[in-house]
Design an enzyme around this catalytic site. Structure first.
Site, PDB file in Angstrom:
ATOM      1  N   ARG A 248       5.055  -2.447  -2.921  1.00  8.81           N
ATOM      2  CA  ARG A 248       5.993  -3.465  -2.444  1.00  8.81           C
ATOM      3  C   ARG A 248       5.255  -4.799  -2.361  1.00  8.81           C
ATOM      4  O   ARG A 248       4.417  -4.979  -1.478  1.00  8.81           O
ATOM      5  CB  ARG A 248       6.522  -3.044  -1.063  1.00  8.81           C
ATOM      6  CG  ARG A 248       7.794  -3.762  -0.623  1.00  8.81           C
ATOM      7  CD  ARG A 248       8.080  -3.491   0.848  1.00  8.81           C
ATOM      8  NE  ARG A 248       7.122  -4.202   1.683  1.00  8.81           N
ATOM      9  CZ  ARG A 248       6.699  -3.792   2.887  1.00  8.81           C
ATOM     10  NH1 ARG A 248       7.154  -2.678   3.411  1.00  8.81           N
ATOM     11  NH2 ARG A 248       5.819  -4.504   3.565  1.00  8.81           N
ATOM     12  N   HIS A 252       8.439  -6.414   4.000  1.00  8.45           N
ATOM     13  CA  HIS A 252       9.602  -5.513   3.967  1.00  8.45           C
ATOM     14  C   HIS A 252      10.895  -6.291   3.751  1.00  8.45           C
ATOM     15  O   HIS A 252      11.738  -5.913   2.945  1.00  8.45           O
ATOM     16  CB  HIS A 252       9.683  -4.720   5.280  1.00  8.45           C
ATOM     17  CG  HIS A 252      10.939  -3.914   5.401  1.00  8.45           C
ATOM     18  ND1 HIS A 252      11.155  -2.775   4.653  1.00  8.45           N
ATOM     19  CD2 HIS A 252      12.056  -4.103   6.143  1.00  8.45           C
ATOM     20  CE1 HIS A 252      12.356  -2.284   4.949  1.00  8.45           C
ATOM     21  NE2 HIS A 252      12.926  -3.068   5.843  1.00  8.45           N
ATOM     22  N   TYR A 261       0.044  -5.662   9.369  1.00  7.54           N
ATOM     23  CA  TYR A 261      -0.302  -4.258   9.105  1.00  7.54           C
ATOM     24  C   TYR A 261      -0.955  -4.015   7.746  1.00  7.54           C
ATOM     25  O   TYR A 261      -1.273  -2.889   7.397  1.00  7.54           O
ATOM     26  CB  TYR A 261       0.925  -3.351   9.276  1.00  7.54           C
ATOM     27  CG  TYR A 261       2.123  -3.759   8.423  1.00  7.54           C
ATOM     28  CD1 TYR A 261       2.217  -3.353   7.089  1.00  7.54           C
ATOM     29  CD2 TYR A 261       3.141  -4.559   8.948  1.00  7.54           C
ATOM     30  CE1 TYR A 261       3.294  -3.733   6.308  1.00  7.54           C
ATOM     31  CE2 TYR A 261       4.224  -4.943   8.164  1.00  7.54           C
ATOM     32  CZ  TYR A 261       4.289  -4.525   6.852  1.00  7.54           C
ATOM     33  OH  TYR A 261       5.345  -4.907   6.071  1.00  7.54           O
TER      34      TYR A 261
END
Ligand SMILES: Cc1ncc(C[n+]2csc(CCOP(=O)(O)OP(=O)(O)O)c2C)c(N)n1
Ligand SMILES: [Mg+2]
Length: 330
Positions: A248, A252, A261
């Site tokens: 990705r 998100h 993170y």
């Protein structure tokens, strides 16, 4: 990549150029969405950047004139390949009345088109998987030659919806393809904290179906595996679970800060394997993407993105009086 792999797969130069153009359009539209979001013009973005190769490889292996897709929110490549237009996607991002997905009512990226056989989806992840199984069951009962496709993330492969759907489809040998787009994260949760087995495709065995993991940055590899799964489904040999592994490339969503993170270095490393540019290099190396062709493709894509943005920005919102339409009987 070796030379002319696409010929060995029965794909013409024309088709691979169409695949590339669709991947590029998905990427450029997605990039525009982020700019519009940061400029305060659209409320929300959830991206497919880094997953276009998997999506296009898969969509082109289906019969886009009759098969059904139950895509998930990152599948812009799939819905473009199935005929949704840049304008339609932008209308949805701007939540305008003319948005064919929901008339501006749903969150963006909840793709839907009756005409294009794109099943509408809910926000709880993985619900679309059971819907695709329902389409496959209906096709079987009516004796229609239809394959259904459902996609979802690797995090979503832990949902009960996936396991119940896979079991039912396996028992009844339904013509459905479960495609897990493994992008290494479920929001902030990395792959190793999501699954105890090594691969999502390991789960296929438990449901008596064909399963395979493939490089999601390579549209031709995905096409090859998907084609095998589609052919099996058409021959009555039942469902398949295909796992495409990529990364990705964006946070998100537009509401997420991924630097809490994961590291910049990790993202930069993944960009080196970006399927869009790997495919572009392949097409140049084998002489299919000439300078002239590339220029024409870039012009068409840039025009489509600008045109869609202008069109959707100027389009009217739904009438406030219509807010309850589709909720209560009229
Ligand atoms: C049932 C349900 N639980 C939680 C959420 C919130 N949520 C939205 S996307 C997402 C992550 C899904 O990760 P994955 O399946 O790997 O797909 P990805 O977003 O990485 O493509 C979560 C937890 C949701 N929409 N539905
Ligand atoms: Mg994921």
């Amino acid at each position: 990549m070796g030379k002319n792999r696409h010929e060995a797969l029965g794909l013409s130069d024309e088709t691979v150029l169409e695949m590339y153009e669709t991947m590029l359009l998905a990427r450029r539209l997605d990039e525009r969405l982020w700019k519009l979001n940061r400029a305060g013009k659209i409320p929300f973005v959830i991206s497919g950047q880094g997953q276009e190769a998997a999506q296009i490889g898969a969509a082109f292996a289906l019969d886009r004139s009759k098969d059904y897709v139950a895509p998930y929110y990152r599948d812009m490549g799939v819905v473009l390949a199935f005929g949704m237009t840049a304008r339609e996607l932008m209308l949805s991002a701007f939540a305008k009345a003319e948005d064919p997905n929901s008339g501006g009512r749903q969150m963006p990226s909840h793709f839907s088109s009756r005409k294009l056989r794109i099943l509408t989806q809910s926000s709880p992840v993985t619900t679309q998987v059971a819907h695709a199984v329902g389409v496959a069951l209906a096709a079987r009962m009516k004796g229609e030659d239809i394959v259904a496709y459902a996609s979802f993330g690797e995090g979503s492969s832990n949902q009960g919806d996936f396991h119940e759907s896979a079991n039912f489809a396996g028992v009844h040998k339904l013509p459905v393809i479960f495609m897990c787009e493994n992008n290494q994260y479920a929001i902030s949760v990395p792959l190793k904290k999501q699954l105890a087995c090594e691969r999502v495709s390991d789960r296929a065995a438990g449901y008596g179906m064909f399963g395979k993991t493939v490089d999601g940055n390579d549209p031709l590899a995905v096409y090859e595996v998907m084609k095998e799964a589609v052919d099996r489904a058409r021959r009555g040999e039942g469902p398949s679970l295909i796992e495409t592994v990529s990364y990705r490339l964006t946070p998100h969503s537009s509401d997420d800060d991924d630097m809490t993170y994961r590291t910049k270095e990790e993202v930069e490393e993944a960009k080196k394997k970006d399927g869009l540019y790997v495919f572009q290099s392949y097409l140049k190396d084998c002489g299919v993407l000439t300078e002239e062709k590339e220029k024409a493709i870039n012009e068409r894509v840039d025009f489509a993105v600008d045109d869609a943005t202008d069109y959707a920005e100027q389009a009217p919102y739904a009438e406030p009086e219509s807010a309850l339409r589709y909720v209560y009987e009229e």
